[in-house]
Design an enzyme around this catalytic site. Structure first.
Site, PDB file in Angstrom:
ATOM      1  N   HIS A 118       0.891  -1.137  -0.029  1.00 26.04           N
ATOM      2  CA  HIS A 118       0.068  -0.046  -0.029  1.00 26.04           C
ATOM      3  C   HIS A 118       1.016   1.140  -0.122  1.00 26.04           C
ATOM      4  O   HIS A 118       1.652   1.364   0.674  1.00 26.04           O
ATOM      5  CB  HIS A 118      -0.893   0.089   1.282  1.00 26.04           C
ATOM      6  CG  HIS A 118      -1.532   1.203   1.667  1.00 26.04           C
ATOM      7  ND1 HIS A 118      -1.584   1.888   2.773  1.00 26.04           N
ATOM      8  CD2 HIS A 118      -2.435   2.002   0.531  1.00 26.04           C
ATOM      9  CE1 HIS A 118      -2.652   2.823   2.585  1.00 26.04           C
ATOM     10  NE2 HIS A 118      -3.012   2.930   1.350  1.00 26.04           N
TER      11      HIS A 118
ATOM     12  N   HIS B  40       1.444  11.067  -0.880  1.00 24.08           N
ATOM     13  CA  HIS B  40       0.607  10.439   0.177  1.00 24.08           C
ATOM     14  C   HIS B  40      -0.503  11.610   0.368  1.00 24.08           C
ATOM     15  O   HIS B  40      -0.457  12.200   1.295  1.00 24.08           O
ATOM     16  CB  HIS B  40       0.992  10.152   1.731  1.00 24.08           C
ATOM     17  CG  HIS B  40       0.320   9.149   2.359  1.00 24.08           C
ATOM     18  ND1 HIS B  40      -0.825   9.878   3.093  1.00 24.08           N
ATOM     19  CD2 HIS B  40       0.264   7.745   2.608  1.00 24.08           C
ATOM     20  CE1 HIS B  40      -1.391   8.859   3.779  1.00 24.08           C
ATOM     21  NE2 HIS B  40      -0.913   7.387   3.635  1.00 24.08           N
TER      22      HIS B  40
END
Length: 346
Positions: A48, A100
């Site tokens: 991830h 992110h």
């Protein structure tokens, strides 16, 4: 017929040079037994936010992408973000970054640079099939992603598949022999008429819920896409990573590095076993944080009926420090970014 000692020495050296290539050619993702299996008959470990590593509040991994690949990861999850939302030139290949959520939280740089690393790795590892899943957070024009790919070294390896579940996937051996062994999905904004190789993920794959904050609450419901018409013919992702919540007058979710050993241990096995029973087949992809902690690699190997690669042994966890000030700064930036994004789209 007699051979001179020089000839024998030459032949011996030639065999030594050729033998690794012969061995490598008979292995598919590290195992001969996987060669005859179709792409959709193998389980792959996905990291991830693969690019998000290091001592950052938003880091989801501990090691860089090449090390992940070397240890047996074969699926990479990327988030496509423009550091400057005013960028409209989708032909600028370096405008797309791997971030992110927000590039002020964690910016891994231009996507082109990471794709070049992957291209070099694929060149050095001709018996490997890798998948990239793109999270198109802000529904960017697909041209931004296409430009990054076209400016990189991965182009010769890109695999193209029909955007439906009727076309049969090739075996790993067939993909390796063709050289087309990089599979690419995007979760939003796909335009297969322009970029057929950047496939609409949710036409081919469904996912279990990803927004998990309780290690005892992982489940096997289909989260994305909602109510797919042909789930039985789709591949699927088991999302098995955990967020913690920091209360700062509002909530901010952060990856749980300290709990990764537990999350990627018995909790993972229990979750995957449940999903295998629910969907009457094993998952195609298992997505985790801090993949080297716990036993994710070993469990994926077990699902595939093979032994873990020699370099895939798990490491012991190290304590991470959560910097709450960084979390506050990141959250404030993100609120401002979203406001700006809304104004930009009006």
């Amino acid at each position: 017929m007699a051979y001179s000692s020089v000839t024998v020495l030459f032949l011996s050296l030639a065999l030594l040079l050729v033998a690794p290539a012969i061995t490598q050619a008979t292995l598919c993702n590290g195992h001969e037994s996987l060669c005859e299996r179709r792409y959709d008959q193998v389980t792959y470990l996905i990291t991830h936010d693969s690019y998000a590593y290091g001592n950052n509040v938003a880091a989801t991994q501990s090691e860089p992408i090449i090390q992940q690949l070397n240890r047996g990861v074969r699926g990479l999850k990327f988030s496509a973000v423009l550091p400057d939302i005013s960028i409209t030139n989708k032909n600028d290949p370096r405008s797309l970054h791997l971030c992110h959520t927000s590039c002020s939280i964690l910016d891994a740089g231009s996507a082109v640079d990471t794709l070049n690393q992957i291209g070099a790795w694929l060149k050095e590892n001709p018996g490997e099939v890798v998948s990239i899943f793109w999270n198109n957070l802000y529904n960017l024009d697909i041209g931004h992603l296409a430009a990054a790919y076209e400016a990189s070294t991965v182009v010769p390896y890109i695999y193209t598949h029909g955007n439906n579940n009727q076309q049969q996937w090739p075996s790993l051996q067939e993909m390796i022999e063709s050289g087309k062994r990089l599979v690419n999905f995007v979760d939003a904004g796909a335009d297969t008429s322009k970029t057929p190789w950047l496939m609409d993920e949710f036409s081919l794959v469904f996912e279990t819920p990803y927004d998990n904050t309780n290690i005892n609450a992982f489940n096997c419901s289909i989260d994305r896409p909602r109510d797919p018409p042909s789930a039985d013919t789709m591949m699927y992702v088991v999302n098995h990573f955990l967020y913690g919540v920091i209360e700062l007058g509002f909530q901010i979710k952060v990856p749980q590095r300290d709990k990764a050993g537990e999350t990627n241990g018995n909790s993972l096995k229990k979750h995957v076993d449940e999903c295998s029973e629910t969907f009457k087949r094993k998952p195609n992809y298992i997505e985790v944080d801090f993949y080297e902690r716990g036993s994710a690699l070993e469990y994926v190997a077990q699902l595939n009926g093979v032994q873990p690669l020699p370099s895939s042994t798990s490491s012991s966890p190290k304590k991470a420090i959560i910097d709450e000030k960084s979390a506050v700064d990141a959250a404030n930036y993100e609120l401002n970014r979203l406001r700006s994004l809304g104004e930009h789209q009006k």
